[in-house]
Design a protein around this motif. Structure first.
Motif, PDB file in Angstrom:
ATOM      1  N   ILE A  61      -8.945   4.672  -3.666  1.00 29.78           N
ATOM      2  CA  ILE A  61      -7.666   4.573  -2.914  1.00 29.78           C
ATOM      3  C   ILE A  61      -7.372   3.316  -1.971  1.00 29.78           C
ATOM      4  O   ILE A  61      -8.763   3.348  -1.121  1.00 29.78           O
ATOM      5  N   LEU A  78      -5.357  10.645   0.495  1.00 28.83           N
ATOM      6  CA  LEU A  78      -3.941  10.530   0.356  1.00 28.83           C
ATOM      7  C   LEU A  78      -3.245  11.635   0.454  1.00 28.83           C
ATOM      8  O   LEU A  78      -3.559  12.707  -0.107  1.00 28.83           O
ATOM      9  N   ASP A  96      -5.948   5.187   8.445  1.00 32.06           N
ATOM     10  CA  ASP A  96      -6.855   6.020   7.779  1.00 32.06           C
ATOM     11  C   ASP A  96      -7.873   6.679   8.320  1.00 32.06           C
ATOM     12  O   ASP A  96      -8.793   5.776   9.028  1.00 32.06           O
ATOM     13  N   LEU A 118       1.537   7.381  -6.595  1.00 32.83           N
ATOM     14  CA  LEU A 118       0.422   8.257  -6.926  1.00 32.83           C
ATOM     15  C   LEU A 118       0.612   9.539  -6.492  1.00 32.83           C
ATOM     16  O   LEU A 118       0.308  10.476  -7.028  1.00 32.83           O
ATOM     17  N   ARG A 119       1.383   9.600  -5.006  1.00 35.39           N
ATOM     18  CA  ARG A 119       1.616  11.066  -4.760  1.00 35.39           C
ATOM     19  C   ARG A 119       2.454  11.754  -5.639  1.00 35.39           C
ATOM     20  O   ARG A 119       2.456  12.916  -5.628  1.00 35.39           O
ATOM     21  N   ARG A 177       1.047   4.315  -2.784  1.00 39.54           N
ATOM     22  CA  ARG A 177       0.587   5.578  -2.626  1.00 39.54           C
ATOM     23  C   ARG A 177       1.804   6.276  -2.907  1.00 39.54           C
ATOM     24  O   ARG A 177       1.555   7.638  -3.394  1.00 39.54           O
ATOM     25  N   ILE A 210       0.880  -1.386   0.005  1.00 38.72           N
ATOM     26  CA  ILE A 210       0.177   0.022   0.078  1.00 38.72           C
ATOM     27  C   ILE A 210       0.761   1.108   0.082  1.00 38.72           C
ATOM     28  O   ILE A 210       0.658   2.228  -0.952  1.00 38.72           O
ATOM     29  N   GLY A 211       2.094   1.266   0.750  1.00 39.70           N
ATOM     30  CA  GLY A 211       2.979   2.294   0.794  1.00 39.70           C
ATOM     31  C   GLY A 211       3.530   2.744  -0.410  1.00 39.70           C
ATOM     32  O   GLY A 211       3.599   3.810  -0.913  1.00 39.70           O
ATOM     33  N   GLY A 234       2.025  11.903   3.558  1.00 41.59           N
ATOM     34  CA  GLY A 234       2.737  10.596   4.076  1.00 41.59           C
ATOM     35  C   GLY A 234       2.940  10.811   5.624  1.00 41.59           C
ATOM     36  O   GLY A 234       3.442   9.718   6.031  1.00 41.59           O
TER      37      GLY A 234
END
Length: 206
Positions: free
Chosen positions: A181, A143, A187, A17-18, A14, A10-11, A146
């Motif tokens: 997401i 998102l 979260d 995507l970030r 992300r 997942i990290g 981080g």
């Protein structure tokens, strides 16, 4: 058997995507950024129903974020009580607390402008928190950058059913909306996201 993605997977997804979404934000022309910020403020004013005296948390935008200056102008016009986040040392790492806006501000080590007043408020007692973000989906997944500060500040919302305040409202460009997401255990979901085009009411139970 349902396969659940690992935290590391997942990290990694992300992070990719970030990077993509932050590049898109940086590519927004100054005039378009200013226009979008004005439209977001207008949509907030027309749709959130915030009256004079409302306890509203804002944020000082970074250079590639959607500009928050029109929100401060709106807050003065509507008479909101404005609070700003500040990152402080805690027993276990760092945590976010909210302080009344006004008076001296300074940059923290992350380049974020923070209030230096001593007048604080518990996160539960805010009415609305306007939250910056990098990406979001229609189910309220956010998102962020981080660090997880907002997730930790409002972690109690994950298990409180009777009282989950305040309302968490993301602030974003429309292009920051993603189809989906993948949720991580920490979260905290948004209730809505305001863009220059619309207000997305999140289906937080899905």
């Amino acid at each position: 058997m349902r396969v659940t993605p690992s935290d590391s997977a997942i990290g990694a997804a992300r992070a990719q995507l970030r990077a993509q979404l932050r590049a898109q934000r940086r590519a927004v022309a100054p005039a378009a950024r200013a226009r979008a910020a004005q439209l977001v403020a207008r949509n907030i004013d027309r749709n959130l129903g915030l009256r004079a005296g409302a306890r509203v948390a804002l944020y000082r935008s970074l250079r590639d974020e959607l500009d928050s200056a029109p929100l401060f102008t709106l807050s003065r016009r509507r008479g909101w009580r404005v609070y700003l986040p500040r990152i402080e040392r805690a027993r276990h790492g760092r945590k976010m607390r909210f302080f009344e806006a006004g008076g001296h501000e300074r940059l923290n080590r992350l380049g974020i402008t923070e209030p230096q007043t001593s007048r604080t408020i518990g996160a539960r007692w805010l009415d609305v928190v306007l939250v910056p973000l990098v990406g979001f989906d229609a189910h309220g997944m956010r998102l962020g950058m981080g660090a997880g500060f907002y997730d930790r500040a409002f972690a109690y919302r994950r298990w409180r059913r009777a009282w989950r305040g305040p309302q968490l409202v993301g602030v974003a460009y429309a292009f920051q909306q993603l189809p989906h997401i993948v949720a991580a255990a920490h979260d905290v979901r948004l209730d809505a996201v305001v863009t220059e085009k619309e207000v997305v009411r999140c289906v937080t139970g899905s």
